[in-house]
Design an enzyme around this catalytic site. Structure first.
Site, PDB file in Angstrom:
ATOM      1  N   ASP A  51      21.139  17.740 -16.795  1.00  0.00           N
ATOM      2  CA  ASP A  51      20.109  17.998 -17.536  1.00  0.00           C
ATOM      3  C   ASP A  51      20.341  18.661 -19.007  1.00  0.00           C
ATOM      4  OD1 ASP A  51      18.627  17.695 -15.548  1.00  0.00           O
ATOM      5  OD2 ASP A  51      17.797  19.734 -15.177  1.00  0.00           O
ATOM      6  N   HIS A 102      13.206  14.841 -19.584  1.00  0.00           N
ATOM      7  CA  HIS A 102      13.193  16.254 -19.226  1.00  0.00           C
ATOM      8  C   HIS A 102      12.474  17.029 -20.315  1.00  0.00           C
ATOM      9  CE1 HIS A 102      14.690  19.769 -17.239  1.00  0.00           C
ATOM     10  NE2 HIS A 102      15.679  20.006 -18.077  1.00  0.00           N
ATOM     11  N   HIS A 106      11.891  21.683 -23.828  1.00  0.00           N
ATOM     12  CA  HIS A 106      12.318  22.445 -22.486  1.00  0.00           C
ATOM     13  C   HIS A 106      11.407  23.724 -22.584  1.00  0.00           C
ATOM     14  CE1 HIS A 106      15.061  24.391 -19.638  1.00  0.00           C
ATOM     15  NE2 HIS A 106      15.494  23.129 -19.520  1.00  0.00           N
ATOM     16  N   HIS A 196      24.756  20.410 -15.950  1.00  0.00           N
ATOM     17  CA  HIS A 196      24.150  20.351 -17.074  1.00  0.00           C
ATOM     18  C   HIS A 196      25.259  19.777 -18.216  1.00  0.00           C
ATOM     19  CE1 HIS A 196      21.460  23.214 -15.134  1.00  0.00           C
ATOM     20  NE2 HIS A 196      20.533  22.968 -16.187  1.00  0.00           N
TER      21      HIS A 196
END
Length: 228
Positions: A51, A102, A106, A196
């Protein structure tokens, strides 16, 4: 970096709720299933996901490790980072990995209006499509945060909602050994592993990957890709 804002605050809020949630089976829906049953064929398949990238500092290093071990993964990318580092997203796609949505910046999507959720998703789709030639089929909402608005917008946009089942909390930089042990202790057939490659210093994640991959391979696992 904008996507760091609220991470620690929100991560704890959602982690317990999503522990058993693996992958959406229909657009906009998230289904809780036992991890061991996630792979219908019963084979020992796990899914590495990354991510918050792309990152010029860490995504290429992650890609190098994956290439060394012949493993493919799924990257859930933040639109504004794709816009800032388009060549890195292109590299991810060229190496055969899946590039998925995603959100643009964010945020906690469950706190946004329907139109704002739509904007977050469609702007990211456009940025990713420009670099990969493909529109993402999956959405991973930041922090795993879901409500009826996020689900309905995902469904309307034709997105499957993909969460995870193994979270080593690598974003908190607990140490390379901690990341390795948290993954290896909790992985099961069908596990979706959250890691990540962006959003901060991901050196520990990069360092943990070789041990994670080699150990899982030694245990008889193979690595699948989500959201083709």
């Amino acid at each position: 970096m904008a996507l760091r804002i609220g991470r620690r605050r929100a991560a704890g809020r959602f982690r317990t709720a999503i522990g058993a949630l693996v992958v959406a089976l229909t657009a906009g829906a998230v289904v809780a299933v036992p991890v061991a049953e996630a792979d219908a064929a019963g084979s020992k398949v796990v899914y590495l996901t990354f991510d918050d990238g792309p990152s010029t500092a860490y995504t290429p290093k992650v890609l190098n490790v994956l290439a060394r071990y012949g493993v493919q993964a799924t990257f859930f990318e933040v639109g504004q980072e794709v816009s800032a580092h388009p060549s890195v997203t292109s590299q991810v796609a060229r190496q055969g990995h899946s590039v998925q949505n995603h959100s643009w910046s964010h945020p906690d999507l469950s706190r946004l209006s329907a139109s704002a959720v739509t904007s977050q998703v469609t702007r990211t789709d456009k940025a990713i499509r420009a670099q990969t030639g493909r529109t993402p089929s999956c959405l991973r909402p930041p922090y795993g945060s879901l409500n009826s608005t996020v689900r309905s917008r995902a469904a309307a946009l034709g997105k499957q909602v993909v969460l995870w089942s193994v979270d080593p909390q690598d974003w908190a930089r607990p140490g390379t050994g901690a990341i390795e042990s948290r993954v290896l202790r909790n992985v099961r057939p069908g596990s979706v592993i959250l890691m990540h490659d962006g959003g901060g210093n991901r050196g520990q994640t990069v360092d943990a990957l070789p041990t994670i991959i080699s150990t899982l391979k030694a245990r008889g696992y193979t690595f699948g890709v989500l959201c083709r």
